[in-house]
Design an enzyme around this catalytic site. Structure first.
Site, mmCIF file in Angstrom:
data_model
loop_
_atom_site.group_PDB
_atom_site.id
_atom_site.type_symbol
_atom_site.label_atom_id
_atom_site.label_comp_id
_atom_site.label_asym_id
_atom_site.label_seq_id
_atom_site.Cartn_x
_atom_site.Cartn_y
_atom_site.Cartn_z
ATOM 1 C CG ASP A 70 -1.592 1.251 1.544
ATOM 2 O OD1 ASP A 70 -2.291 1.720 0.620
ATOM 3 O OD2 ASP A 70 -1.460 1.789 2.665
ATOM 4 C CG ASP B 294 -1.659 7.736 0.449
ATOM 5 O OD1 ASP B 294 -0.616 8.381 0.260
ATOM 6 O OD2 ASP B 294 -2.626 7.756 -0.335
ATOM 7 N N GLY C 134 -10.058 7.298 -1.620
ATOM 8 C CA GLY C 134 -10.107 8.071 -2.862
ATOM 9 C C GLY C 134 -10.395 9.533 -2.571
ATOM 10 C CD GLU D 65 -13.634 8.021 -5.039
ATOM 11 O OE1 GLU D 65 -12.676 8.786 -4.782
ATOM 12 O OE2 GLU D 65 -13.640 7.280 -6.037
ATOM 13 N NE ARG D 66 -10.093 10.358 2.103
ATOM 14 C CZ ARG D 66 -8.884 9.890 1.835
ATOM 15 N NH1 ARG D 66 -7.854 10.705 1.733
ATOM 16 N NH2 ARG D 66 -8.694 8.593 1.650
ATOM 17 C CE LYS E 125 -4.711 15.572 -2.014
ATOM 18 N NZ LYS E 125 -4.482 14.147 -2.303
ATOM 19 C CB THR F 110 -3.117 7.285 -3.563
ATOM 20 O OG1 THR F 110 -3.033 8.702 -3.610
ATOM 21 C CG2 THR F 110 -1.876 6.690 -4.163
ATOM 22 N N PRO G 220 -0.692 9.838 -10.263
ATOM 23 C CG PRO G 220 -1.662 11.672 -11.336
ATOM 24 C CD PRO G 220 -1.975 10.305 -10.812
HETATM 25 MG MG MG Z 1 -2.893 3.125 3.622
#
Ligand code: MG
Length: 254
Positions: free
Chosen positions: A8, A10, A50, A53-54, A82, A121, A124
């Protein structure tokens, strides 16, 4: 036998969430919006994976405003802004990899364990982080699957299933590394054993299904000499993986 590690991004490769939060707030300010996401609110919004979505979740559940086609266009513009701000912040060196990550990557590469990424995520963001933190190491991740490249984001298994397909490996020969409940659910749904390193925003998540839960990878090599840290972490990760597979085979057989 462990053939690949699937990371993963983040919270697992790096504690990126504070940079994401700052980038969201900067994008809102640029657009003249008086939205401000503090840590507590962001912790709540992180339940949704996402970026687009957030923002939608924030409008729906915090602002409690109806959305229409214009709102969704605005969300897309905000998210694009962002993402650009986030890339600038990462390129400016506002992030580093979590303890043990670089050592594990180097040890895996030198022993033929393949490396992949399965993340919600957007691409980019992944590229920006890897460029800023892995300069001089070429492209260690042979497969990268990002959130916008599959139908459903985590906790759905899609990113992991796509990574397995591209690697050409079965789930049991891989190990996923995650920091969140959504990530654990996603990798488990794909049948991949998962090791957790708890993140800043995920310490109180439910990690049921993970083969082990750690503070960080560095804890696997506390007694190792500096030059042995990577191999110590990899040996320990392999042992966890074998134990998990032996356990599941045992349960299956009896
Ligand atoms: Mg994570």
């Amino acid at each position: 036998m462990l053939k690949a590690l699937i990371f993963d991004v983040d919270g697992t490769l790096a504690e990126t969430e504070e940079v994401h939060r700052a980038a969201f707030n900067a994008a809102f300010a640029d657009a003249g919006l008086e939205w401000q996401w503090d840590r507590e609110l962001y912790g709540y919004l992180l339940r949704v994976t996402g970026g687009k979505e957030r923002i939608a979740h924030y409008i729906d559940t915090v602002l409690r405003k109806p959305r229409n086609a214009d709102t969704n266009d605005m969300i897309a513009l905000l998210h694009r802004r962002k993402t650009a701000i986030y890339a600038d912040m990462i390129a400016a060196g506002q992030i580093e990899l979590r303890p043990g990550i670089m050592a594990l990557i180097d040890a895996a590469l030198s022993t033929g364990v393949r490396l992949a990424i399965a993340t919600t995520t957007s691409r980019p963001n992944v590229d920006a982080l890897l460029a800023a933190t892995l300069s001089g190491r070429g492209a260690p991740f042979e497969v990268i699957v990002a959130g916008d490249e599959v139908p459903a984001k985590k906790p759905a298994p899609d990113v992991y299933l796509e990574a397995l397909k591209l690697l050409g490996l079965d789930a049991r020969s891989c190990l996923a590394l995650e920091d969140s409940a959504n990530g654990v659910r996603s990798s488990c749904a794909a049948g991949i054993p998962v090791l957790v390193t708890k993140g800043m925003y995920t310490v109180s998540d439910n990690f049921d299904g993970a083969i082990t839960v750690l503070d960080d990878l560095g804890s696997l090599a506390e007694r190792a000499a500096p030059s042995e840290v990577g191999s110590a972490i990899l040996d320990s990760v392999r042992a966890h993986h074998e134990t998990a597979n032996a356990r599941s085979i045992h349960q299956f057989t009896f």
